[in-house]
Every structure is written in structure tokens, then in C-alpha cells.
Design an enzyme around this catalytic site. Structure first.
Site, short mmCIF file in Angstrom:
data_model
loop_
_atom_site.label_atom_id
_atom_site.label_comp_id
_atom_site.label_asym_id
_atom_site.label_seq_id
_atom_site.Cartn_x
_atom_site.Cartn_y
_atom_site.Cartn_z
N THR A 146 0.81 -1.21 0.00
CA THR A 146 0.00 0.00 0.00
C THR A 146 0.85 1.26 0.00
OG1 THR A 146 -1.47 1.27 1.44
CG2 THR A 146 -0.11 -0.36 2.53
N ASP A 147 0.27 2.36 -0.46
CA ASP A 147 0.96 3.66 -0.38
C ASP A 147 1.08 4.14 1.06
OD1 ASP A 147 -1.75 4.28 0.02
OD2 ASP A 147 -1.87 5.76 -1.59
N GLU A 148 0.28 3.54 1.98
CA GLU A 148 0.25 4.03 3.37
C GLU A 148 1.57 3.80 4.09
OE1 GLU A 148 -3.37 3.43 5.48
OE2 GLU A 148 -4.50 3.12 3.65
N TYR A 172 -1.90 -0.64 10.94
CA TYR A 172 -2.05 -1.31 9.64
C TYR A 172 -0.83 -1.03 8.76
CZ TYR A 172 -3.35 -1.71 4.69
OH TYR A 172 -3.34 -2.00 3.35
N LYS A 176 2.09 -3.60 7.30
CA LYS A 176 2.37 -3.79 5.88
C LYS A 176 3.83 -3.44 5.59
CE LYS A 176 -0.06 -4.79 2.94
NZ LYS A 176 -0.49 -6.11 2.40
N TYR A 229 -14.86 11.82 8.32
CA TYR A 229 -13.98 12.02 9.47
C TYR A 229 -13.35 13.43 9.45
CZ TYR A 229 -13.86 6.84 9.98
OH TYR A 229 -14.16 5.50 10.14
N ASN A 271 -11.64 13.76 0.61
CA ASN A 271 -12.72 12.86 1.00
C ASN A 271 -14.09 13.49 0.79
OD1 ASN A 271 -10.85 10.95 1.74
ND2 ASN A 271 -10.94 11.43 3.93
P1 NAD Z 1 -9.74 -7.38 1.96
O1 NAD Z 1 -9.73 -7.08 3.40
O2 NAD Z 1 -10.96 -7.10 1.16
O3 NAD Z 1 -9.41 -8.92 1.72
C1 NAD Z 1 -8.40 -9.58 2.42
C2 NAD Z 1 -8.61 -11.08 2.18
O4 NAD Z 1 -7.56 -11.77 2.85
C3 NAD Z 1 -9.93 -11.62 2.72
O5 NAD Z 1 -10.53 -12.46 1.78
C4 NAD Z 1 -9.50 -12.39 3.96
O6 NAD Z 1 -10.37 -13.48 4.26
C5 NAD Z 1 -8.13 -12.87 3.56
N1 NAD Z 1 -7.26 -13.16 4.71
C6 NAD Z 1 -7.09 -12.39 5.82
N2 NAD Z 1 -6.22 -12.99 6.66
C7 NAD Z 1 -5.81 -14.13 6.04
C8 NAD Z 1 -4.92 -15.16 6.38
N3 NAD Z 1 -4.24 -15.14 7.54
N4 NAD Z 1 -4.72 -16.18 5.52
C9 NAD Z 1 -5.42 -16.22 4.36
N5 NAD Z 1 -6.30 -15.28 3.99
C10 NAD Z 1 -6.48 -14.25 4.80
O7 NAD Z 1 -8.50 -6.61 1.38
P2 NAD Z 1 -8.28 -5.94 -0.05
O8 NAD Z 1 -8.82 -4.57 -0.01
O9 NAD Z 1 -8.72 -6.88 -1.10
O10 NAD Z 1 -6.69 -5.82 -0.05
C11 NAD Z 1 -5.88 -6.84 -0.60
C12 NAD Z 1 -4.42 -6.47 -0.39
O11 NAD Z 1 -4.17 -5.20 -1.00
C13 NAD Z 1 -4.03 -6.31 1.08
O12 NAD Z 1 -2.76 -6.84 1.25
C14 NAD Z 1 -4.03 -4.81 1.31
O13 NAD Z 1 -3.10 -4.44 2.31
C15 NAD Z 1 -3.60 -4.32 -0.06
N6 NAD Z 1 -4.08 -2.95 -0.38
C16 NAD Z 1 -5.42 -2.68 -0.41
C17 NAD Z 1 -5.85 -1.40 -0.74
C18 NAD Z 1 -7.30 -1.05 -0.84
O14 NAD Z 1 -7.63 0.13 -1.11
N7 NAD Z 1 -8.23 -1.96 -0.64
C19 NAD Z 1 -4.91 -0.40 -1.05
C20 NAD Z 1 -3.56 -0.72 -0.98
C21 NAD Z 1 -3.16 -2.01 -0.67
P1 TYD Z 2 -10.62 4.09 4.05
O1 TYD Z 2 -11.58 3.70 2.98
O2 TYD Z 2 -10.79 3.50 5.41
O3 TYD Z 2 -9.16 3.83 3.46
P2 TYD Z 2 -7.72 4.28 4.07
O4 TYD Z 2 -7.84 4.64 5.48
O5 TYD Z 2 -6.93 3.02 3.85
O6 TYD Z 2 -7.25 5.41 3.20
O7 TYD Z 2 -10.69 5.67 4.21
C1 TYD Z 2 -10.46 6.53 3.12
C2 TYD Z 2 -10.50 7.94 3.66
O8 TYD Z 2 -11.86 8.22 4.07
C3 TYD Z 2 -9.64 8.15 4.89
O9 TYD Z 2 -9.09 9.47 4.85
C4 TYD Z 2 -10.61 8.04 6.07
C5 TYD Z 2 -11.91 8.55 5.47
N1 TYD Z 2 -13.15 7.94 6.01
C6 TYD Z 2 -14.20 8.77 6.41
O10 TYD Z 2 -14.11 10.01 6.33
N2 TYD Z 2 -15.34 8.19 6.87
C7 TYD Z 2 -15.48 6.83 6.98
O11 TYD Z 2 -16.54 6.35 7.46
C8 TYD Z 2 -14.40 6.00 6.54
C9 TYD Z 2 -14.49 4.51 6.64
C10 TYD Z 2 -13.25 6.60 6.06
#
Ligand code: NAD
Ligand code: TYD
Length: 368
Positions: A146-148, A172, A176, A229, A271
């Protein structure tokens, strides 16, 4: 056909990736998922009769299971999506994040290393020649991050590059970052062919409604408060999930082992602006809704502790080296996303029961 071991393939990004791989017959998929609250087999319903999709219910931290999968299926690549992925949950209960994101990734890496050594006789590959991309490697460990991990930007700071030092601010992001460092170390120390991709905020179909965009869409449909938020001025870069999956396929084909690739949507937004955009789309698509104007549901609530102000991505490297660029604008991607949630009420219904409801109570009760 290649075989990919995908972890976390029942989650949001993982399921979109698996569906794309199968639709294009890119690879046979061995899909290992623990099915936490975020994992949903309904995401994979379209693959019910697909013999080249094998679902395994299990944990990436289960060493014996993972080793067995390597032996049995001899994958050409691991794509590690499995993670605890929600910042707010990491603030409330960080331990699961350490267990899966750090310990789980470590176990997967160690098993992958032993497997790769057995498969290649332990020979290192040329790490830095572009012509020796992942497509020609005998094995690849692709870790999705992630970019975070890069921390928070000020208003006028340049976007994150692959060389930006890590400065994670939430449990988190720290978990990562730790896993990214392990992947780097396994490449540097043991020569394991590995790549880390760091992507910005994904959105699109099948995202669990704890994250901003699906939460706002579903609250809008129910006529419930849309919680923003703090002052709503925090900025994220938004990437449509399909564009992300295309980028990952490009990395699998041509990425260079040992490298990091930033993947973003070229789309920074506050946001509050995203929330207003969603309200406008809902107003347009649902002209007879009693909730109109949906923007009347917006409510500013107590901020997230340690809330990062701004993320932005410099994606010049993946554009230059792998000829990838996002194809969706935020406007087109948001419209597709809202349409998907409107067209899939059974999916919505199923995730709104149980764990999702409990989370809403815990997270939003003390923000009012
Ligand atoms: P998600 O939370 O929707 O899905 C995570 C999946 O991993 C779920 O299906 C869960 O059951 C499975 N899981 C959790 N713990 C596990 C374990 N111990 N063993 C096997 N499976 C397990 O997440 P996502 O949004 O699809 O993100 C996928 C990846 O991308 C993550 O690594 C996350 O850090 C990264 N990522 C996500 C975002 C985003 O905006 N969603 C952005 C940057 C990076
Ligand atoms: P989120 O979707 O939780 O992703 P991340 O924290 O990984 O960026 O949140 C995106 C942005 O939206 C973040 O700045 C927090 C904000 N946010 C709200 O303002 N209200 C909400 O209910 C949630 C879940 C997030």
C-alpha cells in the site's frame, strides 16, 4: 497454462484479480483464503464450475498447509493479497494485523523460498536486467502492498516515489511495512525472485462496506448518515480495482524481480469531494428516491486518531517500464461502482448481516 497461488483471493482486490485471471485464462488459480469477515465466497460465485479455480480454506500462517500447497500444485507465482486491511480496525485491535500481515507473510515467504530452492536448484536469477523480467523467471513472489507505508504528505509535497523512505503511521501501515521489508530481505539475502507493488486506495465492485466509498454508497441507499472524518479535507489517490488488476498482470508478465512498483490512479481527491460525487451519482441514478438530495445525509464526525492527511503516487516507473496506465477516470469508475452496488442487492444483503453490522456499532458509536 501457468499456475498461480493467490492468497486472499476471496477479498475485494483478490477476487477481482482471480476473476480476471480466469476470464482471460491467464493461469490456473489456487486460491488460499482464511475467510475472515472480509473474505466472501460470493465474490467467486462466477467460478463455481471452473476446474481451473481451486479454493482452499486456510491461513497463510499455517506452515504445513502452505508447504503442502506448494508441493501439490507447483505454482509459477505467489500473489499475496491476504491481509487485515482496514486502518480503523487496526487502531481498535492491532494484533490480528501483526499475526496475518507480518507473521503470515513471513511463513508464506519461508515456504516459498524452500519451494523455489527445490525447484531451481537454488540458482539466483539475474536481478536487475530488464530483459529478465518476471515472465522469464522460474518463479515469482508478488507481494501486494500500500501507499500508506510511505506516511503522510503535506499539501505541496511531491507524490510518493518507490524511493520514498517508509514512515508508516497506523498499526495497519506498520504491519504492511514490516511485511514489505521481509519480502525485500528475502530477495536481497536469499535471491528469492520477489516484487513488491504499492498501490493507492482501490475502489470498485465487491469492496467490503467498511471502506469509505462502499460505506457512503450503502448508507446513501439506506438513508443513513454519511460519516466524514474530521474536516473531510484528507486527500487520497483513487485507483479503480480493474486498473489495479491489469497493472498486476503486467508486473507478473514483465516486472523485474527485486523491484518495487507504485500503482496509482492519477487521481487525488479530498474525501468530502468524493462523498459529494457519490451523492450526485445517487441523485442521478435514483431520481425517485426519497433520500434526494443524498448530500443532506453527510455528517462530519470525530476524526480517526493519527489520520494521514494526504497520499499521492508517482507512477512514472510502471508507466515507463511496463507501459501500464490507469484507464478509468474517477468519474467513470465511481459511476461503474455505484451501478454495481445497485445491481447486486443480494451481495449487499449478505455482507450487511453479522460482522459488518457489529463493526458499524463499534466504530461509529463514539464518533457522534
Ligand atoms: P480485503 O480485506 O478485502 O481482503 C483480504 C482477504 O484476505 C480476505 O478475503 C480475507 O479473508 C483474507 N485473509 C485475511 N487474513 C488471512 C490469512 N491469515 N490467511 C489467508 N487469507 C487471509 O483486502 P483488499 O482490499 O482486497 O486488499 C488486498 C491487499 O491489497 C491487502 O494486502 C491490502 O493491504 C492491499 N491494499 C489494499 C488497498 C485497498 O484500497 N483496498 C490499497 C492498498 C493495498
Ligand atoms: P478508508 O476507505 O478506510 O481507506 P484508508 O484509510 O486506507 O485510506 O478511508 C479513506 C479515507 O476516508 C480516509 O481518509 C478516512 C476517510 N473515512 C471517512 O471520512 N469516513 C469513513 O466512514 C471511513 C471509513 C473513512
Amino acid at each position: 497454462m501457468k499456475t498461480y497461488l493467490v492468497s486472499g483471493g476471496a477479498g475485494f482486490i483478490g477476487s477481482n484479480f482471480v476473476l480476471k485471471c480466469r476470464e482471460r485464462a491467464v493461469a490456473r488459480i489456487i486460491n488460499l483464503d482464511k475467510l475472515t469477515y472480509a473474505g466472501n465466497l460470493q465474490n467467486l460465485a462466477g467460478l463455481h464450475n471452473d476446474p481451473d479455480h481451486v479454493f482452499i480454506h486456510g491461513d497463510i500462517a499455517d506452515d504445513a498447509l502452505v508447504r503442502n500447497l506448494f508441493e501439490k500444485y507447483a505454482p509459477d507465482a505467489v500473489i499475496n493479497f491476504a491481509a487485515e486491511s482496514h486502518v480503523d480496525r487496526s487502531i481498535v485491535s492491532p494484533e490480528d494485523f501483526i499475526q496475518t500481515n507480518v507473521v503470515g507473510t513471513f511463513r508464506l515467504l519461508q515456504a516459498a523460498l524452500d519451494y523455489w530452492r527445490g525447484r531451481s536448484g537454488g540458482k539466483s536469477q539475474t536481478r536487475h536486467s530488464f530483459s529478465d523480467g518476471a515472465g522469464s523467471a522460474s518463479f515469482l513472489f508478488l507481494h501486494i502492498s500500500t501507499d500508506e507505508v510511505y506516511g503522510s504528505l503535506g499539501q505541496d509535497d511531491p507524490p510518493f516515489k518507490e524511493s520514498t523512505p517508509y514512515a508508516p503511521n497506523s498499526p495497519y501501515a506498520a504491519s504492511k511495512a514490516a511485511s514489505d521489508h521481509l519480502v525485500r530481505a528475502y530477495h536481497h539475502t536469499y535471491g528469492l525472485p520477489a516484487i513488491v507493488t504499492n498501490c493507492s486506495n482501490n475502489y470498485g465492485p465487491r469492496q467490503f462496506p467498511e471502506k469509505l466509498i462502499p460505506l457512503i454508497i450503502l448508507n446513501g441507499l439506506k438513508g443513513e448518515q454519511m460519516p466524514v472524518y474530521g474536516d473531510g479535507q484528507n486527500i487520497r489517490d483513487w485507483l479503480f480495482v480493474d486498473d489495479h488488476c491489469d497493472a498486476l498482470l503486467r508486473v507478473l508478465e514483465r516486472g523485474r524481480p527485486g523491484e518495487i512498483y507504485n500503482i496509482g490512479g492519477d487521481c487525488e481527491r479530498k474525501n468530502i469531494d468524493i462523498v459529494r460525487d457519490i451523492c450526485a451519482i445517487l441523485d442521478d441514478l435514483l431520481p425517485d428516491s426519497p433520500r434526494r438530495p443524498h448530500a443532506s445525509l453527510i455528517a462530519f464526525v470525530k476524526d480517526r486518531p493519527g489520520h494521514d492527511r494526504r497520499y499521492a503516487m508517482d507512477c512514472a516507473k510502471i508507466k515507463r517500464e511496463l507501459a501500464w496506465a490507469p484507464s478509468e477516470t474517477l468519474e467513470s469508475g465511481l459511476l461503474k461502482t455505484v451501478q454495481w452496488y445497485l445491481a447486486n442487492p443480494e451481495w449487499v444483503e449478505s455482507v450487511q448481516s453479522g460482522e459488518y453490522r457489529r463493526w458499524i456499532e463499534i466504530n461509529y458509536e463514539n464518533r457522534r
